[in-house]
Design an enzyme around this catalytic site. Structure first.
Site, mmCIF file in Angstrom:
data_model
loop_
_atom_site.group_PDB
_atom_site.id
_atom_site.type_symbol
_atom_site.label_atom_id
_atom_site.label_comp_id
_atom_site.label_asym_id
_atom_site.label_seq_id
_atom_site.Cartn_x
_atom_site.Cartn_y
_atom_site.Cartn_z
ATOM 1 C CG LEU A 103 49.326 -15.335 -6.488
ATOM 2 C CD1 LEU A 103 49.899 -14.813 -7.805
ATOM 3 C CD2 LEU A 103 50.392 -16.112 -5.721
ATOM 4 C CG ASP A 104 50.532 -12.292 -0.270
ATOM 5 O OD1 ASP A 104 51.191 -11.351 -0.736
ATOM 6 O OD2 ASP A 104 51.054 -13.339 0.155
ATOM 7 C CG MET A 105 48.403 -5.782 -2.119
ATOM 8 S SD MET A 105 47.554 -4.582 -1.078
ATOM 9 C CE MET A 105 47.804 -3.081 -2.028
ATOM 10 C CB SER A 107 52.489 -12.906 -3.684
ATOM 11 O OG SER A 107 52.887 -13.171 -2.352
#
Length: 247
Positions: A103-105, A107
């Site tokens: 999960l990106d930063m 999200s």
């Protein structure tokens, strides 16, 4: 019995199988003192080193943890930029685990942490078909964007997504909360898909990975998988049945 070296590395909790493959490709892994290439095999008794350091010699018991990732953390074991990682949230966990997928930063939401490299590869392999559901708060013309996302869209890096399942959950003033379900794991796919369809993403939360749900996990916390969740994860391994995804 010989097994692929990346599998042995993952089973001992050093890193994910994909990360181990990268280490091998970079020439950083040796077996009994000899540099190896992808596809090399070894036994449990062989000496495996990474950057000259011997890896743990014992296969770990499998651990499966469900985490509610907060915004502002990166989904890696370490970060060269000094940013906070999800590993910092794992208090009182003696076994070395790592995240399955990313999960990106910016999200939030459900993240599976495990030391089971075999399962991790199954869940992230395109052929597995494991659905990931996200609740996405957006601004923009949803009525126009939904058919685009449901048909599949070409992202800014040239990747063309498979059709997504998209429905409206609720509308609050000018914001809309969408449920977006995909089976792929392309980098920042849901965020980029929304942007390519003309939507501005205000918040993105993963609420489900297959039959694993985010329910009842406080933000920044984690819990062990339940008996029913373990049964589901076992079913994924059994369904793979020794196919290409496990090699």
């Amino acid at each position: 019995m010989k097994e692929r070296v990346q599998k042995l590395i993952a089973e001992r909790g050093v890193c994910s199988r994909r990360a181990a493959e990268k280490l091998i490709a970079e020439g950083r892994v040796r077996v009994n003192g000899r540099k190896i290439e992808l596809g090399a095999q070894a036994t449990q008794n062989d000496l495996i080193t990474i950057d000259g350091k011997r890896i743990a010699g014992k296969r770990q018991s499998p651990v499966y943890l469900l985490m509610n990732k907060p915004r502002g953390y990166v989904t890696t074991a370490s970060d060269e930029k000094g940013r906070k990682t999800v590993m910092e949230l794992l208090e009182n966990v003696s076994e070395r685990v790592y995240p399955v997928g990313r999960l990106d930063m910016a999200s939030e939401g459900l993240l599976l942490m495990t030391n089971d490299g075999r399962l991790a590869k199954i869940m992230t392999h395109p052929s597995s078909g494991v659905k990931k559901e996200y609740q996405v708060t957006v601004l923009g013309n949803v009525e126009k964007a939904m058919p685009v996302m449901q048909a599949g869209v070409t992202l800014d890096d040239g990747f063309h997504t498979q059709p997504a399942e998209v429905r409206v959950i609720k509308t609050i003033d000018e914001k809309t909360v969408l449920s977006v379900t995909i089976t792929e794991g392309h980098n920042r796919e849901v965020r980029k898909m929304c942007e390519a369809a003309g939507l501005y993403v205000r918040r993105l939360v993963r609420v489900a990975i297959g039959k694993l749900k985010l329910e009842n996990i406080p933000v920044g916390s984690f819990r062990p998988a339940t008996a029913s969740e373990l049964k589901y994860l076992t079913s994924l391994t059994e369904a793979a049945n020794g196919g290409e995804v496990l090699k």
